[in-house]
Design a protein around this motif. Structure first.
Motif, PDB file in Angstrom:
ATOM      1  N   LEU A 169      27.735  50.928  33.221  1.00 17.25           N
ATOM      2  CA  LEU A 169      28.634  49.873  33.674  1.00 17.25           C
ATOM      3  C   LEU A 169      28.470  49.683  35.177  1.00 17.25           C
ATOM      4  N   THR A 170      28.494  48.452  35.610  1.00 16.62           N
ATOM      5  CA  THR A 170      28.375  48.133  37.025  1.00 16.62           C
ATOM      6  C   THR A 170      29.712  48.362  37.723  1.00 16.62           C
ATOM      7  N   THR A 171      29.659  48.864  38.925  1.00 16.44           N
ATOM      8  CA  THR A 171      30.865  49.002  39.729  1.00 16.44           C
ATOM      9  C   THR A 171      31.238  47.635  40.291  1.00 16.44           C
ATOM     10  N   LEU A 172      32.391  47.139  39.899  1.00 15.03           N
ATOM     11  CA  LEU A 172      32.819  45.790  40.239  1.00 15.03           C
ATOM     12  C   LEU A 172      33.722  45.815  41.466  1.00 15.03           C
ATOM     13  N   GLY A 173      33.770  44.688  42.161  1.00 14.41           N
ATOM     14  CA  GLY A 173      34.653  44.520  43.309  1.00 14.41           C
ATOM     15  C   GLY A 173      35.705  43.465  43.032  1.00 14.41           C
ATOM     16  N   PHE A 174      36.728  43.414  43.868  1.00 13.60           N
ATOM     17  CA  PHE A 174      37.825  42.468  43.635  1.00 13.60           C
ATOM     18  C   PHE A 174      37.407  41.030  43.918  1.00 13.60           C
ATOM     19  N   GLY A 175      36.286  40.824  44.561  1.00 10.92           N
ATOM     20  CA  GLY A 175      35.798  39.471  44.753  1.00 10.92           C
ATOM     21  C   GLY A 175      34.965  38.951  43.596  1.00 10.92           C
TER      22      GLY A 175
ATOM     23  N   ARG B 128      36.403  51.268  27.779  1.00  9.19           N
ATOM     24  CA  ARG B 128      35.900  52.141  28.843  1.00  9.19           C
ATOM     25  C   ARG B 128      35.814  51.382  30.163  1.00  9.19           C
ATOM     26  N   LEU B 129      35.410  50.121  30.100  1.00  9.01           N
ATOM     27  CA  LEU B 129      35.358  49.313  31.312  1.00  9.01           C
ATOM     28  C   LEU B 129      36.749  49.142  31.910  1.00  9.01           C
ATOM     29  N   VAL B 130      37.739  48.854  31.070  1.00  7.27           N
ATOM     30  CA  VAL B 130      39.105  48.638  31.568  1.00  7.27           C
ATOM     31  C   VAL B 130      39.695  49.928  32.125  1.00  7.27           C
ATOM     32  N   LEU B 131      39.425  51.062  31.473  1.00  8.25           N
ATOM     33  CA  LEU B 131      40.011  52.333  31.904  1.00  8.25           C
ATOM     34  C   LEU B 131      39.344  52.884  33.154  1.00  8.25           C
ATOM     35  N   THR B 132      38.051  52.612  33.333  1.00 10.09           N
ATOM     36  CA  THR B 132      37.342  53.150  34.497  1.00 10.09           C
ATOM     37  C   THR B 132      37.429  52.237  35.716  1.00 10.09           C
ATOM     38  N   GLN B 133      37.673  50.946  35.500  1.00  8.56           N
ATOM     39  CA  GLN B 133      37.799  49.999  36.608  1.00  8.56           C
ATOM     40  C   GLN B 133      39.062  49.170  36.408  1.00  8.56           C
ATOM     41  N   THR B 134      40.167  49.879  36.322  1.00 11.24           N
ATOM     42  CA  THR B 134      41.438  49.261  35.947  1.00 11.24           C
ATOM     43  C   THR B 134      41.880  48.212  36.953  1.00 11.24           C
ATOM     44  N   GLY B 135      41.732  48.483  38.231  1.00 12.05           N
ATOM     45  CA  GLY B 135      42.210  47.548  39.239  1.00 12.05           C
ATOM     46  C   GLY B 135      41.553  46.181  39.137  1.00 12.05           C
TER      47      GLY B 135
END
Length: 312
Positions: free
Chosen positions: A73-79, A260-267
């Motif tokens: 999974l890619t590490t996502l940013g708020f932008g 897994r995406l939602v739990l690991t990058q919840t914000g």
């Protein structure tokens, strides 16, 4: 005649004495296919050579092919969610006929929701859950259009309507899971409605008549129950539907990967959910007509969210 009889008898006896050897059952491995399907999997060194009959040597196990749960999974940013919306708007402008068709479908669903609220308000939340079930499947056509545009093709209206055929069996399994959640949501809403209120309230009364402890408690519990089920449906479907359309994976693995995406990058995913909810609420104001644009915009943007979260 005597010689012929003796020869025949000798032939029969010889055939009875012949013992048939049972065929040796050996496991046939997809030798070349296994190697080509998982190029990144570490194979034994040196690699054993296949036998003359194309079988793998005894004692050799086929390499493990990664499942959907192994996808990075890619590490996502708020932008990133804002970029997904911008890319979705570009897709809508490049294929407006497809987007407007599904936008009309969303508007009709909104009008049906209003009609249910006026005649049978106790079924409103259950119908909302049903629309949450239908929404991702309507967006399959939008996902398909975005993928075609991404590959440099011009999407056709017919292919967008039949996009579900590419993974029909797994989509049916996923639909069954969502249907079970929707039924549980509807049942929970009915229970809250029954134990909180004595009867169906008259919504034609002034707003001040609903500012009582009974109605406020009911609204809080009703909203909390809806938020739990809506959050669960969002978590298992935020990228699973585009994943099922794009790759040959099973429905359970796709749903677990989405969670897994939602739990690991919840914000970031909560920010994306807030954008979806906020734009949808704004689209409801002018008689649901805003869904003509917001519906297809969010559908196309969801494809780009999947592309950004799950790399190729």
């Amino acid at each position: 005649m005597g010689v012929a009889s003796r020869l025949s008898q000798h032939h029969l006896v010889s055939r009875r004495r012949v013992t048939r050897r049972k065929p040796v059952v050996r496991r046939k491995l997809a030798w070349n296919d296994a190697i080509g399907a998982a190029p990144d999997v570490a194979l034994p060194t040196p690699l054993p050579e296949p036998n003359a009959d194309g079988l793998a040597p005894l004692g050799f196990d086929a390499p493990h092919v990664p499942s959907a749960l192994d996808f990075p999974l890619t590490t996502l940013g708020f932008g990133d969610p804002l970029r997904w919306l911008a890319a979705g708007w570009q897709d809508f402008r490049r294929a407006p006929h497809i987007g407007l068709f599904f936008g009309v479908c969303f508007v009709l669903m909104g009008w049906a929701l209003v009609g249910t609220f006026r005649r049978a308000p106790e079924y409103t939340l259950a119908l909302s859950a049903g629309f949450l079930l239908m929404g991702p499947f309507l967006c399959l056509g939008l996902y398909h259009a975005s993928r075609e545009l991404e590959e440099g093709h011009r999407p056709s209206f017919g292919s967008a309507l039949t996009a579900w055929r590419q993974s029909g069996a797994q989509l049916a399994i996923f639909a069954a899971v969502l249907l079970v959640l929707e039924m549980l949501w509807g049942r929970a809403a009915m229970i809250v409605f029954a134990i909180s209120l004595d009867g169906v309230p008259d919504f034609n009364q002034p707003l001040a008549s609903f500012l009582t402890e009974e109605y406020i408690t009911f609204a809080l519990i009703y909203t909390l129950v809806g938020a739990v089920f809506a959050g669960l449906i969002y978590a298992i479907s935020v990228v699973s539907m585009p994943l099922l359309l794009d790759r040959q994976v099973d429905a359970v693995s796709a749903g677990l990967l989405s969670m897994r995406l939602v739990l690991t990058q919840t914000g970031v995913m909560l920010w994306w959910a807030a954008l979806i909810a906020g734009l949808t609420l704004l689209a409801l104001v002018p008689g649901f007509l805003g869904l003509l644009l917001v519906g297809p915009l969010l559908g196309h943007a969801s494809w780009h969210a999947y592309r950004a979260a799950v790399p190729r």
